[in-house]
Write an enzyme that holds these catalytic residues in place. Structure first.
Site, short mmCIF file in Angstrom:
data_model
loop_
_atom_site.label_atom_id
_atom_site.label_comp_id
_atom_site.label_asym_id
_atom_site.label_seq_id
_atom_site.Cartn_x
_atom_site.Cartn_y
_atom_site.Cartn_z
N GLY A 15 0.79 -1.24 0.00
CA GLY A 15 0.00 0.00 0.00
C GLY A 15 0.82 1.28 0.00
N ARG A 68 -14.70 -15.96 -9.68
CA ARG A 68 -14.31 -14.55 -9.79
C ARG A 68 -15.53 -13.64 -9.73
NH1 ARG A 68 -9.66 -12.86 -11.51
NH2 ARG A 68 -9.06 -14.75 -12.58
N MET A 93 -4.27 -7.13 -6.75
CA MET A 93 -3.74 -8.21 -7.58
C MET A 93 -4.81 -9.22 -8.01
SD MET A 93 -0.75 -7.15 -7.89
CE MET A 93 0.13 -8.49 -8.67
N LEU A 96 -10.36 -8.12 -12.53
CA LEU A 96 -11.79 -7.85 -12.32
C LEU A 96 -12.60 -8.39 -13.49
CD1 LEU A 96 -11.30 -4.25 -10.98
CD2 LEU A 96 -12.20 -6.19 -9.67
N ASN A 110 -6.08 2.24 -12.87
CA ASN A 110 -5.06 1.29 -12.43
C ASN A 110 -3.69 1.88 -12.71
OD1 ASN A 110 -4.00 -1.28 -11.56
ND2 ASN A 110 -3.60 -1.76 -13.71
N HIS A 112 0.11 0.56 -13.72
CA HIS A 112 0.85 -0.63 -14.15
C HIS A 112 2.33 -0.26 -14.27
CE1 HIS A 112 1.62 -4.47 -15.97
NE2 HIS A 112 2.39 -3.83 -16.84
N LEU A 147 -6.94 -6.70 -20.11
CA LEU A 147 -5.97 -6.49 -19.03
C LEU A 147 -4.84 -5.55 -19.44
CD1 LEU A 147 -5.33 -7.46 -16.14
CD2 LEU A 147 -3.88 -9.22 -17.19
N GLN A 174 8.49 2.80 -8.08
CA GLN A 174 7.40 3.06 -7.14
C GLN A 174 7.40 4.51 -6.66
OE1 GLN A 174 7.31 -0.09 -4.17
NE2 GLN A 174 5.44 -0.81 -5.16
N GLU A 177 5.61 6.44 -9.10
CA GLU A 177 4.16 6.12 -9.06
C GLU A 177 3.46 7.00 -8.03
OE1 GLU A 177 4.01 1.89 -8.26
OE2 GLU A 177 4.00 1.46 -10.41
C1 GRF Z 1 2.80 -0.94 -7.70
O1 GRF Z 1 4.15 -0.95 -8.01
C2 GRF Z 1 1.95 -0.92 -8.93
O2 GRF Z 1 2.63 -0.57 -10.09
C3 GRF Z 1 1.45 -2.33 -9.09
O3 GRF Z 1 1.41 -2.85 -7.79
C4 GRF Z 1 2.36 -2.18 -6.97
C5 GRF Z 1 1.67 -1.87 -5.67
O4 GRF Z 1 2.55 -1.43 -4.70
N1 GRF Z 1 0.19 -2.33 -9.76
P1 GRF Z 1 2.02 -0.82 -3.34
O5 GRF Z 1 1.16 -1.87 -2.66
O6 GRF Z 1 1.25 0.42 -3.64
O7 GRF Z 1 3.25 -0.53 -2.54
#
Ligand code: GRF
Length: 215
Positions: A15, A68, A93, A96, A110, A112, A147, A174, A177
Site C-alpha cells: 500500500g 471470480r 492483484m 476484475l 489502475n 501498471h 488487461l 514506485q 508512481e
Molecule cells: C505498484 O508498483 C503498482 O505498479 C502495481 O502494484 C504495486 C503496488 O505497490 N500495480 P504498493 O502496494 O502500492 O506498494
C-alpha cells in the site's frame, strides 16, 4: 468536476501507493474523499495504513468465493454502500470481471509498472532490464475489459541504471508512481481527463499518446 469525489481504493499488499493518496489528501494536494480501502488480502499492510489514517477498511478474501464473479459481486455490494465516483486500483492483484468493470466503467484507474504498451502482465522490471531498455516507468490507465490495455492517462519514466537489480528498479519506479497516480486521479476527478468513446480525452481533446513525465 466531481464535487467531493467519493473514492474507494482497492489494494492487496503493502500500500505505498495508497499512502501516497493519503498523504496527498492530508496535505491538501488532492481533493478526494477517501471513503474506503478494500483488500482481498487480510494481511495487506495497506489496511494498517488506512486504519492509521482513519479510513474505513473492508477485507473480502477472494479465496472464500467459488468464482471470480461471486467475489466481484461481493465487492460491488460493499462498494454500493459508498457509491464511489472513483475506484483506485493500487496494487490490487485480482483481475476484475466484466460485471465489475461495466458497472464502474470510466471510473476505475489502475497503475501498471511499465511504459505500456510494453510489458503488460507480471515481472515488468526484470523484463525491462533483460531487454536492455534505456527507460522504464509506470502508466496510469482507465480499466477496461482487456488487461492492462485500457486508455492511458499519463506515464512517468526514469532512466535505467545499467547495474541495478530488478528490486532496485522497482523501488525507484514506485517512487514515481507516488507522484503520477494521485496526479492522474486529480485529472479524472476534476474532469480534465475522461474516458469517452473508448479513448482518453484530456482538456477536451483525444489524447493519442499519454503525457509522459521524465523524473
Ligand atoms: C505498484 O508498483 C503498482 O505498479 C502495481 O502494484 C504495486 C503496488 O505497490 N500495480 P504498493 O502496494 O502500492 O506498494
Amino acid at each position: 468536476m466531481i464535487k467531493d469525489c467519493k473514492t474507494a481504493i482497492l489494494i492487496s499488499g503493502s500500500g505505498t501507493n495508497l499512502q501516497a493518496f493519503i498523504d496527498a489528501v492530508e496535505n491538501n494536494n488532492l481533493n478526494l474523499n477517501l471513503l474506503i480501502v478494500l483488500s482481498n488480502n487480510p494481511h495487506a499492510y495497506g489496511l494498517e495504513r488506512a486504519k492509521r489514517a482513519g479510513i474505513e477498511i473492508s477485507c473480502i478474501e477472494h479465496a472464500k468465493f467459488l468464482s471470480r464473479e461471486l467475489f466481484d459481486e461481493a465487492i460491488i455490494r460493499e462498494l454500493e454502500h459508498h457509491e464511489p465516483d472513483l475506484l483506485i486500483l493500487a496494487g490490487f492483484m485480482r483481475i476484475l470481471s466484466p460485471i465489475f468493470i461495466r458497472k464502474y466503467f470510466g471510473k476505475i484507474l489502475n497503475i501498471h509498472p511499465s511504459l505500456l504498451p510494453k510489458y503488460p502482465g507480471l515481472d515488468t522490471h526484470q523484463r525491462a532490464l533483460s531487454a536492455g531498455d534505456k527507460w522504464h516507468g509506470s502508466t496510469v490507465h482507465f480499466v477496461t475489459e482487456e488487461l492492462d490495455c485500457g486508455p492511458q492517462i499519463l506515464q512517468g519514466r526514469i532512466a535505467i541504471n545499467y547495474d541495478e537489480s530488478a528490486d532496485e528498479l522497482k523501488e525507484r519506479v514506485q517512487k514515481i508512481e507516488h507522484e503520477i497516480f494521485p496526479l492522474a486521479a486529480s485529472w479524472v476527478s476534476t474532469g480534465k481527463a475522461k474516458l469517452k468513446n473508448g479513448e482518453c480525452w484530456i482538456d477536451g481533446k483525444v489524447s493519442l499518446k499519454p503525457p509522459l513525465f521524465t523524473f
